[in-house]
Design a protein around this motif. Structure first.
Motif, PDB file in Angstrom:
ATOM      1  N   THR A 114      50.356 -41.076  11.229  1.00 42.71           N
ATOM      2  CA  THR A 114      50.949 -41.585   9.987  1.00 42.71           C
ATOM      3  C   THR A 114      49.876 -42.232   9.120  1.00 42.71           C
ATOM      4  O   THR A 114      49.779 -41.959   7.910  1.00 42.71           O
ATOM      5  N   ILE A 115      49.053 -43.091   9.735  1.00 44.68           N
ATOM      6  CA  ILE A 115      47.962 -43.735   8.990  1.00 44.68           C
ATOM      7  C   ILE A 115      47.003 -42.678   8.427  1.00 44.68           C
ATOM      8  O   ILE A 115      46.644 -42.699   7.250  1.00 44.68           O
ATOM      9  N   PHE A 116      46.626 -41.704   9.284  1.00 45.01           N
ATOM     10  CA  PHE A 116      45.685 -40.666   8.853  1.00 45.01           C
ATOM     11  C   PHE A 116      46.213 -39.885   7.645  1.00 45.01           C
ATOM     12  O   PHE A 116      45.503 -39.738   6.641  1.00 45.01           O
ATOM     13  N   TYR A 117      47.460 -39.390   7.721  1.00 44.30           N
ATOM     14  CA  TYR A 117      47.968 -38.526   6.651  1.00 44.30           C
ATOM     15  C   TYR A 117      48.225 -39.291   5.348  1.00 44.30           C
ATOM     16  O   TYR A 117      48.074 -38.723   4.268  1.00 44.30           O
ATOM     17  N   THR A 118      48.611 -40.575   5.462  1.00 43.22           N
ATOM     18  CA  THR A 118      48.780 -41.341   4.214  1.00 43.22           C
ATOM     19  C   THR A 118      47.426 -41.497   3.515  1.00 43.22           C
ATOM     20  O   THR A 118      47.346 -41.400   2.289  1.00 43.22           O
ATOM     21  N   LEU A 119      46.355 -41.713   4.289  1.00 39.66           N
ATOM     22  CA  LEU A 119      45.023 -41.883   3.695  1.00 39.66           C
ATOM     23  C   LEU A 119      44.415 -40.540   3.281  1.00 39.66           C
ATOM     24  O   LEU A 119      43.960 -40.386   2.144  1.00 39.66           O
ATOM     25  N   ALA A 120      44.410 -39.552   4.208  1.00 40.68           N
ATOM     26  CA  ALA A 120      43.682 -38.307   3.958  1.00 40.68           C
ATOM     27  C   ALA A 120      44.412 -37.369   3.009  1.00 40.68           C
ATOM     28  O   ALA A 120      43.772 -36.630   2.255  1.00 40.68           O
ATOM     29  N   GLU A 121      45.756 -37.361   3.069  1.00 42.31           N
ATOM     30  CA  GLU A 121      46.511 -36.441   2.219  1.00 42.31           C
ATOM     31  C   GLU A 121      47.251 -37.164   1.093  1.00 42.31           C
ATOM     32  O   GLU A 121      47.830 -36.505   0.221  1.00 42.31           O
ATOM     33  N   GLY A 122      47.261 -38.505   1.147  1.00 37.34           N
ATOM     34  CA  GLY A 122      47.955 -39.267   0.119  1.00 37.34           C
ATOM     35  C   GLY A 122      49.466 -39.141   0.168  1.00 37.34           C
ATOM     36  O   GLY A 122      50.142 -39.320  -0.840  1.00 37.34           O
ATOM     37  N   TRP A 123      50.012 -38.806   1.373  1.00 33.97           N
ATOM     38  CA  TRP A 123      51.465 -38.661   1.497  1.00 33.97           C
ATOM     39  C   TRP A 123      52.133 -40.031   1.633  1.00 33.97           C
ATOM     40  O   TRP A 123      51.547 -40.943   2.224  1.00 33.97           O
ATOM     41  N   PRO A 124      53.394 -40.205   1.138  1.00 35.82           N
ATOM     42  CA  PRO A 124      54.152 -41.425   1.430  1.00 35.82           C
ATOM     43  C   PRO A 124      54.338 -41.577   2.941  1.00 35.82           C
ATOM     44  O   PRO A 124      54.324 -40.566   3.665  1.00 35.82           O
ATOM     45  N   VAL A 125      54.533 -42.812   3.407  1.00 33.52           N
ATOM     46  CA  VAL A 125      54.660 -43.083   4.848  1.00 33.52           C
ATOM     47  C   VAL A 125      55.764 -42.228   5.472  1.00 33.52           C
ATOM     48  O   VAL A 125      55.560 -41.618   6.533  1.00 33.52           O
TER      49      VAL A 125
END
Ligand SMILES: [K+]
Ligand SMILES: [K+]
Lengths: 120, 120, 120, 120
Positions: free
Chosen positions: A39-50
């Protein structure tokens, strides 16, 4: 409907049986730690909402993979492959542990029933 | 072709063996209840026709996930994640129960064959 | 957190137990050989970058199948079907071997515990 | 590399062990009959080329579900749901049979090794 109540009871009992074994407990912890990391990775790397990051991670771990969200960059793809390999393994482990606990509980029930009958 | 007839017979016999155990019966009930709940939810929350909602729910439960239909709102995504976790678990349980019943039946057949031979 | 450490230890121990058996070793080798073959095939036949070919192959082998990358030509589709059948089979085999090794290790632990208690 | 040769040998041996049991033989027949039926259905109902219909049917049976091809009409969706339920069940059965045959063969090998040692 009665079957469902019996089933939920047995499922809870099997979860308890499985929980006593370190493997199951560890697999569940592993899934949660991987889920938080992903969750942390994808919010940072892809800019997705939590919520999207959690949704994508679980949809991937269960091998559903709708494809509405996919990793776009090379780092995201490498992370996804590693996350999927570990995560799918742990989901399989949890399923196997629960199934084996349910089977073990059923065998115990049969043995007790036999024992009772032989005492009559 | 003969193998198929034998197989269908054994499958039906295994389903009966599995059915006698509360776990299998409960898992099948659970799948049906989840399926009905999910169908109602998706028709209301996503405005999908009933057939599409049933189709999406089963495609998700079997972890196929074509991605032609996907949850769009945040509530739909949360519901889908919970439905998938429960549903996939129950499908695995049904598969494991059937496989174990088939194995048990096969072991019984082997034991009877051995018994008959030792009587000759 | 302690559960996770115990779990990782047991997982490593189970991997060692499984590794001793030729089946598990062969299945892992098979997956790697299939992965290298598939990567070479997709880079040539579909013109995908190496990372995309590896990513697609693993996403297919784990039955996730996002659908962001799909085989386009008839030869690619035939290759994908054959690769998927073999690869999914080997992933299932690795999962089954690991699960069975974990179960065997757990049974050994229980037996040793019982033995120790009976000696007291 | 040696591990792979050993593994292929054991896999073939396990396939033979499984083949002797009617269940495995029937499951493989069932998959083939479903595959032929699905191919005929999708070429007629969706107008897909034969290769695409085979490709879609196997991608569905293995629960990959890329989503590049999906059923469009209501009859196609109902057929797909029924085909998927049966087909996935049979693939699981084949995998379980092979895994159980491999485990059985491994147990036989261990028993023979023990027997030989006790004879020395
Ligand atoms: K999938
Ligand atoms: K998919």
């Amino acid at each position: 409907m009665l079957g469902l109540v019996v089933m939920i009871r047995r499922f809870v009992a099997a979860a308890r049986t499985a929980w006593r074994d370190g493997t199951f407990r560890g697999a569940v912890s592993g899934i949660l730690i991987l889920l938080v990391s992903a969750t942390i990775f994808y919010t940072l790397a892809e800019g997705w909402p939590v919520l999207d990051a959690v949704y994508f991670s679980i949809v991937t771990g269960l091998t559903i993979g709708y494809g509405d969200l996919v990793p776009t960059g090379p780092v995201s793809k490498i992370f996804t492959v590693l996350y999927a390999l570990l995560s799918v393994g742990l989901y399989v482990l949890v399923a196997a542990s629960l199934a084996s606990a349910l089977t073990k509980d059923a065998a115990d029930r049969r043995a007790r029933r036999k024992h009772r009958r032989s005492e009559d």
